[in-house]
Design a protein around this motif. Structure first.
Motif, short mmCIF file in Angstrom:
data_model
loop_
_atom_site.label_atom_id
_atom_site.label_comp_id
_atom_site.label_asym_id
_atom_site.label_seq_id
_atom_site.Cartn_x
_atom_site.Cartn_y
_atom_site.Cartn_z
N ASP A 331 81.24 -18.79 53.45
CA ASP A 331 80.70 -20.15 53.29
C ASP A 331 79.50 -20.15 52.36
OD1 ASP A 331 79.31 -18.71 55.27
OD2 ASP A 331 78.59 -20.53 56.24
N ARG A 332 78.66 -19.11 52.44
CA ARG A 332 77.49 -19.02 51.57
C ARG A 332 77.89 -18.70 50.13
NH1 ARG A 332 72.45 -15.78 53.93
NH2 ARG A 332 71.62 -16.72 52.02
N VAL A 333 79.01 -17.97 49.96
CA VAL A 333 79.50 -17.70 48.61
C VAL A 333 79.75 -19.00 47.87
CG1 VAL A 333 81.44 -16.78 47.27
CG2 VAL A 333 80.51 -15.46 49.19
N PHE A 334 80.39 -19.96 48.55
CA PHE A 334 80.76 -21.20 47.89
C PHE A 334 79.65 -22.24 47.93
CE2 PHE A 334 84.93 -19.27 48.53
CZ PHE A 334 85.38 -19.33 47.23
N GLU A 335 78.45 -21.80 48.33
CA GLU A 335 77.23 -22.59 48.17
C GLU A 335 76.28 -21.95 47.16
OE1 GLU A 335 75.68 -22.70 52.09
OE2 GLU A 335 77.22 -24.08 52.86
N ASP A 336 76.63 -20.76 46.69
CA ASP A 336 75.77 -20.01 45.79
C ASP A 336 75.68 -20.73 44.43
OD1 ASP A 336 75.22 -17.94 43.60
OD2 ASP A 336 74.84 -16.77 45.42
N PRO A 337 74.48 -20.96 43.92
CA PRO A 337 74.34 -21.71 42.67
C PRO A 337 75.02 -21.03 41.48
CG PRO A 337 72.23 -20.75 43.33
CD PRO A 337 73.16 -20.61 44.49
N GLN A 338 75.06 -19.70 41.47
CA GLN A 338 75.73 -19.00 40.37
C GLN A 338 77.24 -19.22 40.44
OE1 GLN A 338 74.39 -17.54 37.81
NE2 GLN A 338 76.20 -16.61 36.89
#
Length: 409
Positions: A331-338
């Motif tokens: 879930d955090r991967v697909f919130e990562d700005p990069q």
């Protein structure tokens, strides 16, 4: 499409993951992909759920999220290849295609007249890619091959997992079907190489690619570590066999990856960590020394890293140009700005679901960029259009074939 492969038409007889991953990649690059599926049933992964894609009313559709990961930019044509009329239709389509991709068992398509030798007889320059578990030759050729099985047999699992004999120790598979994905990518390389050869010589060819070959090849440094030393690599958990420190460490409030790639970075890390003099210790000055003295060094680093927070380490190590990062949940991967900036999270229009999620291609081409023309198709979505436009079948022809169960429209 206007991509680099927009002049190529692919007949995709594959299902599950390795073959569809290959054809999706070719489709992303502009190739026209005609996916042949079983009437009424389709690709097995359509039913590999939950989760399923939801329609605009929030209800599950017939298609699992698994299917959606590997089948965008394709046309679904439902033909019964077990029937003579279905085989005849597929052979007519082959005459209009550049590439065939299939992942049946060795010899599985011969009884349908859809093997390489049979199709070469009707289109001599066809590029025919066969994906199997173990290849077209050898003592295991007739065995069925699955990703999990291949991860074990290839040695990959023997170097993945916690070391030792404790309750958490033991071999572990990678959390995605990596053998399938890598095989799909190697298939793309093989197809493009064969197309380049065809364009120069007019000759097609048969590409024989196996999951086991691919996974053995991609053991990379672990394979050569063994071949050069005759020492069998062991499980190191989150550590690296050839680089120290290059592993996960616990901070005061989470876990961090520290990826020191050279001696200069190690010295910078020691400065940030307040470990004065450690980089000058003869046991740790070079990477070779650090690998040899891993058991002495790692506990010192663990104690230092545990004393401060994850955010503190990332902020200060990044400022010192020491590679590091968090261990993200997906879930955090697909919130990562990069990740977001690079277009790796996206949505596509879908005939049943309205909009469906998709993961972007990592290929960034300046002149012929990847195009996302369509979401993964619903079963038989394009049967009529493809057979009408390519084979010039009439509506009455299509209706008669549908009534016989040869196709689904």
């Amino acid at each position: 499409m206007s991509g680099a492969l927009s002049h190529i038409r692919v007949l995709d007889l594959s299902r599950i993951l390795a073959g569809p991953w290959a054809s999706q990649t070719l489709g992303d690059l502009g190739a026209e992909i005609i996916k042949i599926e079983r009437p009424k049933a389709g690709d097995d992964t359509r039913h590999w759920g939950p989760p399923y894609v939801k329609d605009q009313d929030g209800q599950d559709t017939d298609d699992a999220a698994y299917f959606m990961c590997a089948n965008r930019n394709k046309q679904s044509v439902a033909i019964d290849m077990a029937s003579e009329k279905g085989q005849a239709l597929i052979k007519e389509l082959v005459k209009e295609c550049d590439v065939v991709i299939e992942n049946f068992k060795v010899g599985g398509l011969k009884k349908y007249g859809l093997d390489y030798d049979s199709l070469k007889a009707i289109k001599s320059d066809i590029v025919y890619c066969s994906i199997t578990g173990f290849g077209q030759t050898g003592p295991y050729a007739n065995r069925a091959g699955y990703d999990f099985l291949i991860q074990g047999m290839s040695g990959l699992m023997s170097v993945t997992g916690h070391p030792g004999d404790g309750p958490e120790a033991g071999p572990v598979k990678v959390g995605v079907a990596l053998s399938d994905v890598l095989t799909g990518l190697y298939a793309v390389i093989g197809v493009q190489a064969a197309l380049a050869h065809r364009d120069r010589t007019g000759e097609g060819q048969h590409i024989d690619i196996s999951l086991l070959d691919v996974q053995v090849a991609t053991l990379a440094n672990q394979a050569l570590n063994y071949l050069a030393s005759q020492k069998v690599p062991q499980r190191l958990g989150n550590s690296h066999p050839n680089i120290v420190p290059y592993q996960a460490f616990a901070t005061s409030d989470g876990h961090m990856i520290l990826a020191v790639g050279n001696d200069g970075q190690f010295a910078k890390f020691c400065q940030v960590a307040g470990l004065d003099g450690l980089a000058d210790d003869a046991r740790f000055t070079t990477n070779t020394a650090r690998v040899e003295n891993r058991e002495a060094l790692v506990p010192i680093l663990q104690d230092a890293i545990k004393a401060k927070s994850l955010d503190w380490w990332i902020q200060n190590l990044e400022a010192a140009h020491v590679p590091c990062g968090p261990i993200n949940t997906i879930d955090r991967v697909f919130e990562d700005p990069q990740v977001l900036d690079r277009g790796m999270k996206m949505e596509l229009d879908h005939p049943k679901a309205g909009r469906v999620p998709s993961v972007g291609s990592p290929l960034k081409l300046s002149g012929t960029p990847v195009a996302y023309e369509s979401a993964p198709p619903v079963l038989a979505q394009h049967t009529q259009n493809v057979l009408r436009d390519i084979l010039n079948l009439s509506d009455s022809d299509l209706e008669a074939l549908d009534a016989e169960g040869i196709i689904q429209i």
